[in-house]
Design a protein around this motif. Sequence first.
Motif, PDB file in Angstrom:
ATOM      1  N   ARG A   3       0.846  -1.213   0.000  1.00 44.75           N
ATOM      2  CA  ARG A   3       0.000   0.000   0.000  1.00 44.75           C
ATOM      3  C   ARG A   3       0.875   1.255   0.000  1.00 44.75           C
ATOM      4  NH1 ARG A   3      -3.968  -0.712   4.162  1.00 44.75           N
ATOM      5  NH2 ARG A   3      -3.143   0.885   5.550  1.00 44.75           N
ATOM      6  N   PHE A   4       0.565   2.166  -0.911  1.00 43.56           N
ATOM      7  CA  PHE A   4       1.221   3.483  -0.951  1.00 43.56           C
ATOM      8  C   PHE A   4       0.188   4.504  -0.489  1.00 43.56           C
ATOM      9  CE2 PHE A   4       5.284   3.348  -3.417  1.00 43.56           C
ATOM     10  CZ  PHE A   4       5.363   1.970  -3.559  1.00 43.56           C
ATOM     11  N   GLU A   5       0.543   5.295   0.526  1.00 46.62           N
ATOM     12  CA  GLU A   5      -0.379   6.319   1.017  1.00 46.62           C
ATOM     13  C   GLU A   5       0.238   7.694   0.784  1.00 46.62           C
ATOM     14  OE1 GLU A   5      -0.770   5.199   5.122  1.00 46.62           O
ATOM     15  OE2 GLU A   5      -2.232   3.631   4.703  1.00 46.62           O
ATOM     16  N   ASN A   6      -0.238   8.337  -0.273  1.00 45.38           N
ATOM     17  CA  ASN A   6       0.199   9.701  -0.602  1.00 45.38           C
ATOM     18  C   ASN A   6       1.732   9.831  -0.581  1.00 45.38           C
ATOM     19  OD1 ASN A   6      -0.407  12.302  -1.367  1.00 45.38           O
ATOM     20  ND2 ASN A   6      -0.498  13.079   0.737  1.00 45.38           N
ATOM     21  N   VAL A   7       2.379   8.934  -1.315  1.00 42.91           N
ATOM     22  CA  VAL A   7       3.845   8.848  -1.257  1.00 42.91           C
ATOM     23  C   VAL A   7       4.503   9.792  -2.275  1.00 42.91           C
ATOM     24  CG1 VAL A   7       5.825   7.325  -1.665  1.00 42.91           C
ATOM     25  CG2 VAL A   7       3.820   6.488  -0.421  1.00 42.91           C
ATOM     26  N   THR A   8       5.455  10.561  -1.779  1.00 42.49           N
ATOM     27  CA  THR A   8       6.259  11.433  -2.641  1.00 42.49           C
ATOM     28  C   THR A   8       7.723  11.069  -2.431  1.00 42.49           C
ATOM     29  OG1 THR A   8       4.659  13.227  -2.558  1.00 42.49           O
ATOM     30  CG2 THR A   8       6.929  13.843  -3.101  1.00 42.49           C
ATOM     31  N   LYS A   9       8.445  10.993  -3.529  1.00 41.17           N
ATOM     32  CA  LYS A   9       9.892  10.738  -3.439  1.00 41.17           C
ATOM     33  C   LYS A   9      10.619  11.761  -4.311  1.00 41.17           C
ATOM     34  CE  LYS A   9      13.942   8.961  -2.943  1.00 41.17           C
ATOM     35  NZ  LYS A   9      14.660   9.071  -1.666  1.00 41.17           N
ATOM     36  N   THR A  10      11.457  12.550  -3.672  1.00 40.39           N
ATOM     37  CA  THR A  10      12.290  13.507  -4.414  1.00 40.39           C
ATOM     38  C   THR A  10      13.744  13.148  -4.139  1.00 40.39           C
ATOM     39  OG1 THR A  10      10.589  15.174  -4.002  1.00 40.39           O
ATOM     40  CG2 THR A  10      12.716  15.965  -4.843  1.00 40.39           C
ATOM     41  N   TYR A  11      14.507  12.911  -5.185  1.00 37.93           N
ATOM     42  CA  TYR A  11      15.924  12.571  -5.010  1.00 37.93           C
ATOM     43  C   TYR A  11      16.717  13.830  -4.680  1.00 37.93           C
ATOM     44  CZ  TYR A  11      15.027   7.914  -6.859  1.00 37.93           C
ATOM     45  OH  TYR A  11      14.558   6.640  -7.043  1.00 37.93           O
ATOM     46  N   LEU A  12      17.845  13.616  -4.032  1.00 38.60           N
ATOM     47  CA  LEU A  12      18.742  14.725  -3.696  1.00 38.60           C
ATOM     48  C   LEU A  12      19.160  15.457  -4.974  1.00 38.60           C
ATOM     49  CD1 LEU A  12      21.230  13.378  -0.993  1.00 38.60           C
ATOM     50  CD2 LEU A  12      19.671  15.309  -0.762  1.00 38.60           C
ATOM     51  N   ARG A  13      19.289  16.744  -4.894  1.00 43.56           N
ATOM     52  CA  ARG A  13      19.696  17.601  -6.000  1.00 43.56           C
ATOM     53  C   ARG A  13      18.746  17.481  -7.202  1.00 43.56           C
ATOM     54  NH1 ARG A  13      24.635  16.469  -3.625  1.00 43.56           N
ATOM     55  NH2 ARG A  13      24.904  14.474  -4.618  1.00 43.56           N
ATOM     56  N   SER A  14      17.485  17.182  -6.924  1.00 44.50           N
ATOM     57  CA  SER A  14      16.513  17.132  -8.010  1.00 44.50           C
ATOM     58  C   SER A  14      15.335  18.025  -7.620  1.00 44.50           C
ATOM     59  CB  SER A  14      16.043  15.688  -8.213  1.00 44.50           C
ATOM     60  OG  SER A  14      14.952  15.663  -9.105  1.00 44.50           O
ATOM     61  N   THR A  15      14.913  18.831  -8.550  1.00 39.06           N
ATOM     62  CA  THR A  15      13.813  19.754  -8.230  1.00 39.06           C
ATOM     63  C   THR A  15      12.461  19.074  -8.442  1.00 39.06           C
ATOM     64  OG1 THR A  15      14.083  20.579 -10.465  1.00 39.06           O
ATOM     65  CG2 THR A  15      15.066  21.904  -8.701  1.00 39.06           C
ATOM     66  N   GLN A  16      12.413  18.152  -9.407  1.00 42.77           N
ATOM     67  CA  GLN A  16      11.170  17.454  -9.759  1.00 42.77           C
ATOM     68  C   GLN A  16      11.035  16.162  -8.942  1.00 42.77           C
ATOM     69  OE1 GLN A  16       9.495  19.087 -12.021  1.00 42.77           O
ATOM     70  NE2 GLN A  16       8.132  17.723 -13.147  1.00 42.77           N
ATOM     71  N   PRO A  17       9.887  15.904  -8.285  1.00 39.47           N
ATOM     72  CA  PRO A  17       9.768  14.627  -7.564  1.00 39.47           C
ATOM     73  C   PRO A  17       9.679  13.449  -8.539  1.00 39.47           C
ATOM     74  CG  PRO A  17       7.719  15.867  -7.410  1.00 39.47           C
ATOM     75  CD  PRO A  17       8.686  16.744  -8.141  1.00 39.47           C
ATOM     76  N   ALA A  18      10.338  12.313  -8.180  1.00 39.69           N
ATOM     77  CA  ALA A  18      10.268  11.105  -9.011  1.00 39.69           C
ATOM     78  C   ALA A  18       8.884  10.463  -8.856  1.00 39.69           C
ATOM     79  CB  ALA A  18      11.355  10.126  -8.599  1.00 39.69           C
ATOM     80  N   LEU A  19       8.327  10.567  -7.657  1.00 38.50           N
ATOM     81  CA  LEU A  19       6.945  10.120  -7.413  1.00 38.50           C
ATOM     82  C   LEU A  19       6.249  11.267  -6.675  1.00 38.50           C
ATOM     83  CD1 LEU A  19       7.254   6.419  -6.152  1.00 38.50           C
ATOM     84  CD2 LEU A  19       6.453   7.178  -8.390  1.00 38.50           C
ATOM     85  N   ASP A  20       5.021  11.542  -7.066  1.00 36.37           N
ATOM     86  CA  ASP A  20       4.373  12.722  -6.517  1.00 36.37           C
ATOM     87  C   ASP A  20       2.973  12.367  -5.990  1.00 36.37           C
ATOM     88  OD1 ASP A  20       3.715  15.262  -5.872  1.00 36.37           O
ATOM     89  OD2 ASP A  20       3.773  16.087  -7.899  1.00 36.37           O
ATOM     90  N   GLY A  21       2.881  12.183  -4.699  1.00 42.41           N
ATOM     91  CA  GLY A  21       1.583  11.940  -4.047  1.00 42.41           C
ATOM     92  C   GLY A  21       0.872  10.684  -4.506  1.00 42.41           C
ATOM     93  N   ILE A  22       1.617   9.589  -4.612  1.00 34.22           N
ATOM     94  CA  ILE A  22       1.034   8.326  -5.106  1.00 34.22           C
ATOM     95  C   ILE A  22       0.261   7.605  -3.999  1.00 34.22           C
ATOM     96  CG2 ILE A  22       1.610   5.998  -5.985  1.00 34.22           C
ATOM     97  CD1 ILE A  22       2.216   7.971  -8.101  1.00 34.22           C
ATOM     98  N   SER A  23      -0.960   7.201  -4.283  1.00 27.58           N
ATOM     99  CA  SER A  23      -1.723   6.332  -3.390  1.00 27.58           C
ATOM    100  C   SER A  23      -2.162   5.117  -4.204  1.00 27.58           C
ATOM    101  CB  SER A  23      -2.953   7.062  -2.845  1.00 27.58           C
ATOM    102  OG  SER A  23      -2.534   8.075  -1.964  1.00 27.58           O
ATOM    103  N   LEU A  24      -1.874   3.953  -3.674  1.00 25.81           N
ATOM    104  CA  LEU A  24      -2.072   2.736  -4.464  1.00 25.81           C
ATOM    105  C   LEU A  24      -2.175   1.546  -3.528  1.00 25.81           C
ATOM    106  CD1 LEU A  24      -1.630   1.324  -7.372  1.00 25.81           C
ATOM    107  CD2 LEU A  24       0.774   1.251  -6.740  1.00 25.81           C
ATOM    108  N   GLU A  25      -3.035   0.582  -3.852  1.00 22.60           N
ATOM    109  CA  GLU A  25      -3.122  -0.618  -3.031  1.00 22.60           C
ATOM    110  C   GLU A  25      -3.091  -1.843  -3.934  1.00 22.60           C
ATOM    111  OE1 GLU A  25      -5.751  -0.452   0.180  1.00 22.60           O
ATOM    112  OE2 GLU A  25      -5.085  -2.402   0.903  1.00 22.60           O
ATOM    113  N   VAL A  26      -2.230  -2.780  -3.601  1.00 24.82           N
ATOM    114  CA  VAL A  26      -2.139  -4.037  -4.370  1.00 24.82           C
ATOM    115  C   VAL A  26      -2.498  -5.172  -3.417  1.00 24.82           C
ATOM    116  CG1 VAL A  26      -0.629  -5.560  -5.694  1.00 24.82           C
ATOM    117  CG2 VAL A  26      -0.319  -3.083  -5.828  1.00 24.82           C
ATOM    118  N   GLU A  27      -3.527  -5.935  -3.793  1.00 23.21           N
ATOM    119  CA  GLU A  27      -3.998  -7.024  -2.921  1.00 23.21           C
ATOM    120  C   GLU A  27      -3.111  -8.261  -3.085  1.00 23.21           C
ATOM    121  OE1 GLU A  27      -6.366  -6.722  -0.751  1.00 23.21           O
ATOM    122  OE2 GLU A  27      -7.187  -4.785  -1.394  1.00 23.21           O
TER     123      GLU A  27
END
Lengths: 229, 300
Positions: A3-27
């Motif tokens: 389960r992803f709950e509003n997940v954001t991932k921004t790498y160091l020295r990067s202005t653009q997030p690689a993942l931006d507010g992802i919510s997802l559930e895999v059963e």
Amino acid sequence: MIRFENVTKTYLRSTQPALDGISLEVERGEFVFVVGQSGSGKSTLLRLILCEEAASSGNVLVAGRELSTMPRRKVPALRREIGTVFQDFRLLPNKDVFQNVAFALQVLGKSRHVIKALVPETLEMVGLAGMGRRLPHQLSGGEQQRVAIARAVVNKPPILLADEPTGNLDPTTSLEIVRLLDRINRTGTTILMATHDNGIVDQLRKRVVELDEGELVRDQQHAVYGGGR
Amino acid sequence: MRAQFILSELWVALRRNLSMSISVALVTMVSVLFLGLGVLAQRQVDTMKDYWYDRVQVSIFLCTAKSDLPNCATGSVTQSQRKDIRTQLDAMRPLVKNVYPESQQQAYTRLKEQYKDSATYREITPAQMPESFRVQLSDPTKYDVITSAFIGAPGVGDVQDQRRILDPLFNVLRGLSFGALALASLMVLCSILLVATTIRQTAFSRRRETGIMRLVGASAFNIQLPFILETLIATVVGTALAIGFLWAAVRYGVGYLGRQLPINFISTADVWLITPWLVLAVACMAILTAWLTLRRYLKV
């Protein structure tokens, strides 16, 4: 299962997030294709599940564990529940097929008795029965990917992550590999497969999660690669 | 991981990385050799000190008729002054272990024996030699007790401690041993840097294996263990070679000197005495360096 709950991932020295507010559930037991262009965040999604990276914000839950609060020393235990397959196979060139698959069990301290039972059984399941003594360079690309899959599932993990597993293979072999993953999925293993291969996605008609510039733009059951656009 | 699997992987790794393992072993050998030489030199100084300090004496020189020492202005020591000095020395037991009176004639005979070939002392007469009490102490470091008690006393010309003659020699020897230890420190630093570089290179060359180990859920300890064991084996082999050289140097080199000179030398027992400490120090250094390097360069 995942389960992803509003997940954001921004790498160091990067202005653009690689993942931006992802919510997802895999059963449990689902087969999900993660699609999107290069740089859309597919690999980052898989790396977060594997605990190779930590989310900048939001929660990631895998097999009942909340990864943001999980201590670093518990990461190996999590990874034992996840099998991983890559585009470049990542086989050990100086070990034969049997040894490559057995390596995953040996490093976890499994006994020789268990290894002798599990490895041939897994090689047979992936269609490599009788090829245990061959070295990786003696195998075709498809066979090498089967070895990688055998190594990923020999420990019977409940989750299998596949990052572009057909990226180096021709269309026919690619289809064979995905059919193999589908068979593994039918045994109850949850599969997340990042891919560019529209032919495969269209043929299998599984759940498709589409990412675009780090955002989840589509989450559709029994879908095709470019469906809904 | 099972011991058999670890050993087989270790064997393969050592074979694949043979030249680097040999270089680590050799640099460790040279470092431990210097370290061992430094420690053994310190032990040699201590052994010699124990030997000589047991034999050195404090000499209380008495005034003679020809003495030009400031305290001898009144002339030669009198019988009663001599008796007082002897009584005072006897009262200072047990610090005073033995007292050997030496007459002018005895001092003259000893000088003649020691310098029989020297023209310088040919003209000397027994009357020019000072009479003395040679005092052996139970604790030679407390010579100043005797000095302060007798310097300036009636009939006493001078008080001399023989340790003052030996100390410059011991200081030079100790300086040399510290030099060896300083050189050893430099070599140990080289060894640490080489071990770190080797591990870094090995970790890079085996990134595929470690990557797979990590992905299938091997613990950090299991991933790092083969690297640490490999380093440990190379450094312990180097240490064993160094100890072999130290043993040979003491057995044959120092042993030969021991037969030629009337000095108490260290023996191979001293080498065996420092061996466990050298092995322990090297093992700790290897494990710590390997662990810190792996923490930095091996992702787990």
